[in-house]
Design a protein around this motif. Sequence first.
Motif, short mmCIF file in Angstrom:
data_model
loop_
_atom_site.label_atom_id
_atom_site.label_comp_id
_atom_site.label_asym_id
_atom_site.label_seq_id
_atom_site.Cartn_x
_atom_site.Cartn_y
_atom_site.Cartn_z
N LEU A 264 -2.86 1.77 6.25
CA LEU A 264 -2.72 0.71 5.24
C LEU A 264 -1.33 0.09 5.22
CD1 LEU A 264 -4.73 2.26 2.27
CD2 LEU A 264 -5.43 0.42 3.80
N TYR A 265 -0.31 0.94 5.19
CA TYR A 265 1.06 0.41 5.08
C TYR A 265 1.40 -0.46 6.29
CZ TYR A 265 6.10 0.16 4.40
OH TYR A 265 7.38 -0.29 4.21
N THR A 266 1.06 0.01 7.47
CA THR A 266 1.36 -0.74 8.69
C THR A 266 0.63 -2.08 8.70
OG1 THR A 266 1.68 1.31 9.92
CG2 THR A 266 1.30 -0.68 11.21
N ALA A 267 -0.62 -2.09 8.28
CA ALA A 267 -1.39 -3.33 8.24
C ALA A 267 -0.76 -4.34 7.29
CB ALA A 267 -2.83 -3.04 7.82
N LEU A 268 -0.27 -3.87 6.16
CA LEU A 268 0.37 -4.76 5.19
C LEU A 268 1.71 -5.25 5.72
CD1 LEU A 268 -0.11 -5.86 2.28
CD2 LEU A 268 1.27 -3.93 1.46
N GLU A 269 2.46 -4.35 6.34
CA GLU A 269 3.78 -4.69 6.86
C GLU A 269 3.70 -5.70 8.00
OE1 GLU A 269 7.68 -2.08 8.10
OE2 GLU A 269 5.78 -1.51 9.02
N ARG A 270 2.68 -5.58 8.84
CA ARG A 270 2.54 -6.45 10.02
C ARG A 270 1.72 -7.71 9.74
NH1 ARG A 270 1.38 -1.86 14.75
NH2 ARG A 270 3.43 -0.84 14.60
N ASN A 271 1.41 -7.93 8.48
CA ASN A 271 0.66 -9.13 8.05
C ASN A 271 -0.76 -9.18 8.60
OD1 ASN A 271 2.83 -10.26 6.53
ND2 ASN A 271 3.79 -10.90 8.46
N GLY B 39 4.35 3.38 -0.67
CA GLY B 39 5.39 2.39 -0.42
C GLY B 39 4.94 0.94 -0.38
N PHE B 40 3.75 0.64 -0.88
CA PHE B 40 3.24 -0.73 -0.82
C PHE B 40 4.14 -1.72 -1.55
CE2 PHE B 40 -1.00 1.66 -0.88
CZ PHE B 40 -1.02 1.77 0.50
N HIS B 41 4.81 -1.25 -2.59
CA HIS B 41 5.65 -2.12 -3.42
C HIS B 41 6.84 -2.70 -2.64
CE1 HIS B 41 7.20 2.00 -3.61
NE2 HIS B 41 8.39 1.45 -3.72
N LYS B 42 7.18 -2.09 -1.52
CA LYS B 42 8.29 -2.60 -0.71
C LYS B 42 7.93 -3.92 -0.03
CE LYS B 42 9.75 2.14 0.36
NZ LYS B 42 9.89 3.14 1.45
N ILE B 43 6.62 -4.17 0.11
CA ILE B 43 6.15 -5.35 0.84
C ILE B 43 5.44 -6.33 -0.08
CG2 ILE B 43 4.80 -6.14 2.83
CD1 ILE B 43 4.85 -3.18 3.80
N ALA B 44 4.67 -5.80 -1.02
CA ALA B 44 3.85 -6.63 -1.91
C ALA B 44 4.18 -6.28 -3.36
CB ALA B 44 2.37 -6.40 -1.61
N PRO B 45 5.02 -7.04 -4.02
CA PRO B 45 5.53 -6.64 -5.33
C PRO B 45 4.60 -6.88 -6.51
CG PRO B 45 6.49 -8.74 -4.69
CD PRO B 45 5.65 -8.28 -3.53
N TYR B 46 3.54 -7.69 -6.33
CA TYR B 46 2.64 -8.00 -7.44
C TYR B 46 1.54 -6.94 -7.52
CZ TYR B 46 4.98 -12.51 -7.33
OH TYR B 46 5.93 -13.51 -7.34
N TYR B 47 1.51 -6.22 -8.65
CA TYR B 47 0.59 -5.09 -8.83
C TYR B 47 -0.37 -5.44 -9.96
CZ TYR B 47 -0.47 -0.02 -8.66
OH TYR B 47 -1.06 1.21 -8.48
N TYR B 48 -1.64 -5.66 -9.59
CA TYR B 48 -2.62 -6.17 -10.56
C TYR B 48 -3.45 -5.04 -11.17
CZ TYR B 48 -1.70 -11.08 -9.76
OH TYR B 48 -1.10 -12.31 -9.72
N THR B 49 -3.79 -5.25 -12.44
CA THR B 49 -4.65 -4.28 -13.14
C THR B 49 -6.09 -4.40 -12.64
OG1 THR B 49 -4.97 -5.86 -14.96
CG2 THR B 49 -3.20 -4.24 -15.20
N GLY B 50 -6.90 -3.39 -12.96
CA GLY B 50 -8.19 -3.23 -12.30
C GLY B 50 -9.33 -4.01 -12.91
N TRP B 51 -10.36 -4.20 -12.08
CA TRP B 51 -11.63 -4.80 -12.44
C TRP B 51 -12.76 -4.29 -11.54
CZ3 TRP B 51 -14.34 -7.62 -8.69
CH2 TRP B 51 -13.61 -7.90 -7.51
N HIS B 52 -12.38 -3.86 -10.34
CA HIS B 52 -13.35 -3.65 -9.26
C HIS B 52 -13.84 -2.21 -9.13
CE1 HIS B 52 -9.67 -2.18 -7.63
NE2 HIS B 52 -10.20 -1.87 -6.47
N GLU B 53 -13.00 -1.23 -9.50
CA GLU B 53 -13.38 0.17 -9.34
C GLU B 53 -12.98 0.95 -10.60
OE1 GLU B 53 -12.71 2.17 -5.67
OE2 GLU B 53 -12.79 0.33 -4.46
#
Length: 361
Positions: free
Chosen positions: A200-207, A224-238
């Motif tokens: 997951l992290y590599t996929a996010l980092e490499r776009n 470490g997802f917050h290092k690449i994608a800073p917007y953290y949304y509340t849930g609806w899906h699970e």
Amino acid sequence: MNSLKFTTLVAAAAVTMTTFSMTSTAADRVYKLKMAETWTTNFPIFGDAPRNMARIADEMSNGRLKITIDSANKHKAPFGIFDMVRSGQYDIGHSASYYWKGKVANTLYFTTMPFGMTAPEQYGWFYEGDGMKLMEKVYKPFGLLSFPGGNTGMQMGGWFKKEINTVDDLKGLKMRIPGFAGEVLAKLGAKPTNIPPGELYTALERNTIDALEWVGPSLDLRMGFHKIAPYYYTGWHEPATELQFLVNERTWKRLPDDLREILRVSMKLSAYDMYIQSYHESGVNWATMKTDFPNIQVKTFPTPVLKAMKQANDELLAEAAAKDPLTKEILDSQKEYLKTARIWTDISDRAYLDSLDSISE
């Protein structure tokens, strides 16, 4: 004593000794089972559940039930659990039911559903409603039995590199999101995909992807997802993500009755233990998140976006129910159970929290 009587007594004694020997051997026999998990070695929380299950089964059986576990980095097929357990390569699997929707569409309804039940409501449906019976109906044709395998509770809505302000912002969005929620976003123009946890992290980092959902603060922050994608949304899906113990039916049938019950109890206890652990870890990590990671921006999807998601969800559910009677039976069962359970959730948990809010200044 005449010879006939003596011979009869000797024969009877031999039968008795043979029966005792067979019973003793059966009672002492050690059953060794192999389990494959979707998760990598030492993966926290998710990986703890199968290990706790194996430990509990070992202790309760006094060593007669031994379960070894192969992680994804050993068997090399994180999404191959269904086939490996079905074929008998492994006796048990630990994964998530919605990963098999491409093989058996009706499996996806037993993990969690967007805008659906909370964890306590869903556990009620499984064990007191029709959940277990319907899950057996779906898996039995494939020689498999499925049992709840641990709940994460409410999951967060995901990590995004860009803020989501309108439905148009979802169009063309490459996002790792499995299950029915992926179909909902696809209907709104997104491009959902599924990726093993270790990638997951590599996929996010490499776009390779623009956004992802994983679990929540219990697991997300250490990834470490917050290092690449800073917007953290509340849930609806699970709202109640339940993992899964998948058991080969032939293995199940060859176990003695007492070991079957020990295995059943071990799975149930370790599943609930995971729910407690996940809830605890999320609370602890959320409490420290703002201090440790001040750049994270917690967001809730705008109301028009949530309404569009809910409408797409409802339309897809109606389409699925119209195509297959078993799908309709499952969805109707969930809907009817939720009607009753949610009334109690509202008057208990929601009313309690609202009451606290009303006196908090």
